[in-house]
Design a protein around this motif. Sequence first.
Motif, short mmCIF file in Angstrom:
data_model
loop_
_atom_site.label_atom_id
_atom_site.label_comp_id
_atom_site.label_asym_id
_atom_site.label_seq_id
_atom_site.Cartn_x
_atom_site.Cartn_y
_atom_site.Cartn_z
N ASP A 86 20.24 38.33 41.16
CA ASP A 86 20.29 37.82 42.54
C ASP A 86 21.62 38.16 43.20
N LEU A 87 22.70 38.03 42.45
CA LEU A 87 24.03 38.33 42.97
C LEU A 87 24.17 39.82 43.29
N LEU A 88 23.66 40.66 42.41
CA LEU A 88 23.70 42.10 42.65
C LEU A 88 22.87 42.47 43.88
N GLN A 89 21.73 41.81 44.05
CA GLN A 89 20.89 42.06 45.22
C GLN A 89 21.59 41.58 46.50
N GLN A 90 22.26 40.44 46.42
CA GLN A 90 23.01 39.94 47.58
C GLN A 90 24.06 40.96 48.02
N ALA A 91 24.72 41.58 47.05
CA ALA A 91 25.75 42.58 47.37
C ALA A 91 25.13 43.80 48.04
N LYS A 92 23.97 44.22 47.58
CA LYS A 92 23.29 45.35 48.22
C LYS A 92 22.90 45.00 49.64
N THR A 93 22.38 43.79 49.82
CA THR A 93 21.99 43.32 51.15
C THR A 93 23.20 43.19 52.07
N ALA A 94 24.34 42.80 51.50
CA ALA A 94 25.58 42.64 52.29
C ALA A 94 26.12 43.98 52.78
N GLY A 95 25.63 45.08 52.20
CA GLY A 95 26.01 46.40 52.68
C GLY A 95 27.19 47.05 52.01
N PHE A 96 27.56 46.60 50.81
CA PHE A 96 28.66 47.25 50.11
C PHE A 96 28.24 48.68 49.76
N ASP A 97 29.21 49.58 49.72
CA ASP A 97 28.92 50.99 49.51
C ASP A 97 28.29 51.27 48.15
N GLN A 98 28.76 50.57 47.14
CA GLN A 98 28.24 50.78 45.80
C GLN A 98 28.19 49.44 45.09
N VAL A 99 27.10 49.19 44.35
CA VAL A 99 26.94 47.96 43.58
C VAL A 99 26.64 48.37 42.15
N LEU A 100 27.47 47.89 41.23
CA LEU A 100 27.37 48.25 39.82
C LEU A 100 27.26 47.00 38.95
N THR A 101 26.77 47.20 37.75
CA THR A 101 26.87 46.13 36.77
C THR A 101 28.31 46.11 36.26
N ARG A 102 28.68 45.01 35.66
CA ARG A 102 30.05 44.91 35.12
C ARG A 102 30.30 46.00 34.09
N GLY A 103 29.33 46.27 33.24
CA GLY A 103 29.47 47.31 32.23
C GLY A 103 29.68 48.68 32.85
N GLN A 104 28.91 49.00 33.89
CA GLN A 104 29.07 50.27 34.59
C GLN A 104 30.46 50.36 35.21
N PHE A 105 30.86 49.28 35.87
CA PHE A 105 32.17 49.26 36.51
C PHE A 105 33.28 49.46 35.48
N ASN A 106 33.20 48.73 34.39
CA ASN A 106 34.23 48.81 33.36
C ASN A 106 34.32 50.23 32.78
N SER A 107 33.17 50.85 32.52
CA SER A 107 33.20 52.19 31.92
C SER A 107 33.63 53.26 32.92
N GLN A 108 33.44 53.03 34.21
CA GLN A 108 33.79 54.01 35.24
C GLN A 108 35.12 53.70 35.94
#
Length: 117
Positions: A86-108
Amino acid sequence: MIVFLTSDLMMSSNANSHARQKKIDLKTVDSIQAAILLIEEHRPHLLLIDLQTPGLDVESLGRSVRELADSVCPLTIAYAQHVNLDLLQQAKTAGFDQVLTRGQFNSQMGQIVAEAA
């Protein structure tokens, strides 16, 4: 410059380490107001957003970022644990340029910081 909205000391320490290696200024804040103030004053290249920051209103942050002048608005990358759909979907709806999981963010993170240079 990078603004990192988080209260997670481990993630901010990791991001700071990558930023220091690339000689990039990284400022960590724990509120929307502090993030927007830094953005308006310093025009950073990137806003990193820990969606699990206590008290963070994702919709309000998205609105605040959208209200910034185009010349001031940085690239926005938000993340949360993969189980917080739900939180990840809220971020997409809010219009952020990129939305990642914590694991994706940490590895990138190293690559994300390097691209902000």
